[in-house]
Design a protein around this motif. Structure first.
Motif, PDB file in Angstrom:
ATOM      1  N   SER A 196       0.842  -1.201   0.000  1.00 52.06           N
ATOM      2  CA  SER A 196       0.000   0.000   0.000  1.00 52.06           C
ATOM      3  C   SER A 196       0.873   1.246   0.000  1.00 52.06           C
ATOM      4  CB  SER A 196      -0.894  -0.018   1.243  1.00 52.06           C
ATOM      5  OG  SER A 196      -2.181   0.402   0.920  1.00 52.06           O
TER       6      SER A 196
ATOM      7  N   GLU B  54       1.146   4.622   2.396  1.00 51.31           N
ATOM      8  CA  GLU B  54       0.262   4.509   3.561  1.00 51.31           C
ATOM      9  C   GLU B  54       0.980   3.826   4.722  1.00 51.31           C
ATOM     10  OE1 GLU B  54      -4.164   4.654   2.336  1.00 51.31           O
ATOM     11  OE2 GLU B  54      -3.378   2.791   1.480  1.00 51.31           O
TER      12      GLU B  54
ATOM     13  N   THR C 273      -6.743   4.550   1.262  1.00 47.29           N
ATOM     14  CA  THR C 273      -7.549   3.443   0.758  1.00 47.29           C
ATOM     15  C   THR C 273      -8.388   2.900   1.912  1.00 47.29           C
ATOM     16  OG1 THR C 273      -5.811   1.867   1.343  1.00 47.29           O
ATOM     17  CG2 THR C 273      -5.761   2.755  -0.907  1.00 47.29           C
TER      18      THR C 273
ATOM     19  N   CYS D   8      -6.399   0.794   4.424  1.00 48.75           N
ATOM     20  CA  CYS D   8      -5.583   1.549   5.383  1.00 48.75           C
ATOM     21  C   CYS D   8      -6.460   2.109   6.506  1.00 48.75           C
ATOM     22  CB  CYS D   8      -4.857   2.682   4.652  1.00 48.75           C
ATOM     23  SG  CYS D   8      -3.972   3.784   5.765  1.00 48.75           S
TER      24      CYS D   8
END
Length: 342
Positions: free
Chosen positions: A108, A111, A149, A152
């Motif tokens: 990710s 993040e 996202t 996250c």
């Protein structure tokens, strides 16, 4: 879990006219801040610096609690008194930061997810034995291209809720800190949207982990334009957007909201808190207070500069900043007040 005791502590932390000092900088953070003002970061300079803050005369009038770092809760003042006891002698409740920091989230990019749940139950029991009565865990959410996202937001909210449940089990009030970062060029509207999303997800998770909200506090960011945004929102706009976002997301059972300053200037952070309390006086279900690190410490740190002869001067400025934010708690902070004490 003794809920009555937790509620009592939570309410004491947001007592009228008082707020929290976050003195829980990790080794990396304090080193960076010390370096910027020419102080070498050693165990002794960190101890001396925090002793300087905690022994400031009359500071208990404006501070209800102080969040400590693992090293600090174990340290003693120069007269041999443990630092948590130094705070208690001032009528201040000692707290402890218990997360292990925000680490890059797997698969990710851009993040982070906060770590530290492993072994937390045992650590909380130890801290409780050392005098801590509340704890803090920080999650960080960045706004950027395609982020945050859902994974996250959900991973961080879930970790915050599990931490909070463990705290209450151990008899500590959890401060839940989901911070939407000020870094970036996003608008205040984008900040509002992401903050609302993060808060709603966090409270859903707290509910699922059976956390009693009356024995918790929330430490959120203010709803504010990104640092690099071409248009910067004014004080009133930040105040209104922040409270509007909280009203949509934070249950009335929460006793208080203690804002982080998150990269704002010290006066700016005071002005924003003041505007919220002035505009919404008597109309909100929770107390609006502060849990500032840099906004209370920046000036005292610069003035102290690691020199014993500057302690008194640095303490004077520290007391002044605490007093200004105490005034902002009731919406009675003014420019005149700022100048008068300075």
């Amino acid at each position: 879990m003794n809920l009555q005791e937790l509620e009592k502590t939570a309410r004491a932390l947001v007592a009228p006219g008082k707020g929290i000092l976050a003195a829980d900088e990790s080794f990396g953070t304090i080193e960076k801040r010390f370096k910027a003002v020419g102080i070498e970061s050693t165990e002794e300079t960190r101890r001396a610096y925090r002793e300087m803050l905690f022994t400031t005369e009359g500071i208990g009038e404006y501070l209800s609690g102080v969040i400590l770092f693992d090293e600090t809760i174990r340290q003693k003042a120069s007269d041999g008194t443990p630092l948590p006891k130094v705070l208690e002698n001032q009528g201040i409740i000692p707290g402890i930061k218990v997360d292990k920091g925000a680490k890059d989230m797997a698969l990710s990019p851009g993040e982070k997810v906060t770590e530290g749940l492993d072994g937390l139950r045992d650590r909380l029991a130890e801290y409780r034995g050392m005098g801590a009565r509340f704890a803090k865990w920080r999650a960080v959410i960045a706004i950027g291209d395609g982020i945050p996202t859902r994974r996250c937001i959900e991973a961080n909210a879930h970790a915050l809720a599990r931490y909070a449940a463990l705290c209450q089990e151990a008899g500590l009030v959890p401060i839940v800190e989901p911070e939407v970062l000020i870094d970036g060029d996003h608008s205040i509207e984008q900040c509002f949207e992401v903050t609302e999303w993060m808060l709603k997800t966090t409270y859903q998770q707290l509910y699922e982990q059976r956390v009693e909200l009356t024995g918790t506090l929330l430490k959120p960011n203010m709803v504010i334009s990104g640092k690099e945004a071409p248009v910067q929102s004014g004080v009133e706009e930040v105040a209104r957007a922040t409270v509007e976002c909280l009203l949509r997301s934070v249950p009335a059972a929460v006793p208080g909201v203690v804002f982080l300053s998150g990269g704002q200037g010290d006066i700016q952070a005071t002005e924003h808190l003041n505007a919220m309390n002035r505009i919404y006086k008597g109309r909100l279900p929770w107390e609006l207070s502060f849990s500032y690190a840099r906004a209370l410490q920046q000036q005292p740190m610069e003035i102290w500069a690691g020199k014993p002869e500057n302690v008194e001067k640095a303490q004077k400025i520290f007391r002044h900043r605490a007093k200004m934010n105490s005034a902002a708690r009731s919406g009675s902070y003014t420019e005149e007040l700022e100048k008068e004490a300075a």
